[in-house]
Design an enzyme around this catalytic site. Structure first.
Site, short mmCIF file in Angstrom:
data_model
loop_
_atom_site.label_atom_id
_atom_site.label_comp_id
_atom_site.label_asym_id
_atom_site.label_seq_id
_atom_site.Cartn_x
_atom_site.Cartn_y
_atom_site.Cartn_z
N LYS A 151 -8.38 2.39 -28.20
CA LYS A 151 -6.99 2.98 -28.09
C LYS A 151 -5.73 2.26 -28.44
CE LYS A 151 -8.53 4.26 -24.01
NZ LYS A 151 -8.59 4.96 -22.98
N THR A 153 1.97 9.65 -18.15
CA THR A 153 0.42 9.20 -18.65
C THR A 153 -0.35 8.89 -17.79
OG1 THR A 153 1.44 6.87 -19.07
CG2 THR A 153 1.63 8.51 -20.91
N GLY A 188 -3.66 8.80 -16.06
CA GLY A 188 -5.14 9.35 -16.21
C GLY A 188 -5.40 9.77 -17.50
N THR A 189 -4.66 9.09 -18.43
CA THR A 189 -4.89 9.52 -19.88
C THR A 189 -6.13 8.82 -20.32
OG1 THR A 189 -3.59 7.74 -20.53
CG2 THR A 189 -2.55 9.83 -20.84
N GLY A 190 -6.51 7.75 -19.77
CA GLY A 190 -7.79 7.15 -20.29
C GLY A 190 -9.01 7.90 -19.68
N CYS A 191 -9.01 8.38 -18.42
CA CYS A 191 -10.12 9.10 -18.00
C CYS A 191 -10.09 10.40 -18.62
CB CYS A 191 -9.81 9.48 -16.41
SG CYS A 191 -9.28 8.18 -15.14
#
Length: 269
Positions: free
Chosen positions: A180, A212, A214-217
């Protein structure tokens, strides 16, 4: 009932976030918002809000393994998604159950190593186990640029190095890697997917926002939900990215720090 009624089951193995923006809570929301069914094995209970994590209570290893077994032996799973596995022991426990009961179930690994704040969440021993035991089992691994840099040793500064890192992750055994670009400078965010099908670059305008958390989860779980429903990987990555982009745009602005995104915007559209 559609032909897909038995599909869409995602078993999420990750930590809980009391603030609801990341971790298991984000995972459940993202999987559900995109039409999948979420089951969970909680690895840790965190005390956190938008300002950060102030406490972590690890769940005993036997309970982590038993949660996974309980779900897999009864409900089953079309995809398994891992998030925060904060210790070497936890990763080894999870891998043990995967070997025992889930060898043929695609695994989406979000290698949670570095928080949005830049704080390291795992020690070097844990990092090694992620690299040696988790990444080679992954149908897809979804690191941000900092995590990809830690896993591959490649310094990521631009699109070219993002692509190199994604290729290196495939050489390390992952079937596909999504590196990402949120932490890479530029007016647009470019996510790089390298899989059996080759290279795909997804580009979206950067949204200037602190919200942003928790965007990865959220992205990894959204992809897992779509894969579990039978979408191809490139399709799932593209759709999940679009879903997250809109969720960031519509972030409700809760909390005084890095606030959550709007996971459920699809229900209100």
């Amino acid at each position: 009932m559609t032909a897909n009624h038995h599909r869409g089951r995602v078993l999420i193995v990750a930590g809980s976030d009391s603030g609801g923006g990341a971790g298991i809570q984000a995972d459940i929301k993202a999987v559900s918002a995109l039409g999948g069914y979420a089951a969970t094995a909680v690895t840790a209970i965190t005390v956190q809000n938008t300002l950060g994590v102030t406490g972590i209570h690890a769940v005993p290893q036997t309970i982590i393994a038993e949660q996974m077994r309980a779900v897999l032996s009864d409900i089953g799973a079309d995809v398994i998604k891992t998030g925060m596995l904060a210790s070497r022991e936890t990763i080894e426990t999870v891998v043990g159950v995967l070997e025992e009961l889930a060898r043929d179930i695609p695994l989406v690994v979000d290698p949670v190593m570095i928080a949005t704040s830049g704080d390291a969440l795992v020690d070097e021993g844990t990092e090694t186990v992620i690299r040696d035991q988790l990444v080679p089992r992954a149908r897809l691994v979804t690191p941000n640029s900092d995590e990809a840099q830690r896993l591959t040793g490649i310094e990521i500064t631009d699109l070219h190095t993002q692509i190199e890192a994604a290729k290196a992750l495939r050489e390390m055994g992952a079937q596909a890697a999504l590196v990402k670009g949120g932490h890479v400078d530029g007016a647009s965010v470019r996510d790089v997917l390298v899989s059996q099908r080759g290279l795909e670059v997804m580009e979206r305008p950067r949204i200037d926002t602190p919200h942003t958390h928790g965007t990865g989860c959220t992205l990894a779980s959204a992809i897992a939900s779509l894969l579990a429903q039978g979408h191809s990987l490139p399709e799932a990555a593209e759709q999940a990215g679009d879903y997250l982009h809109e969720a960031i745009k519509r972030a409700p602005g809760f909390g005084a720090g890095h606030g959550p995104v709007d996971h459920m915007w699809v229900m209100r559209d």
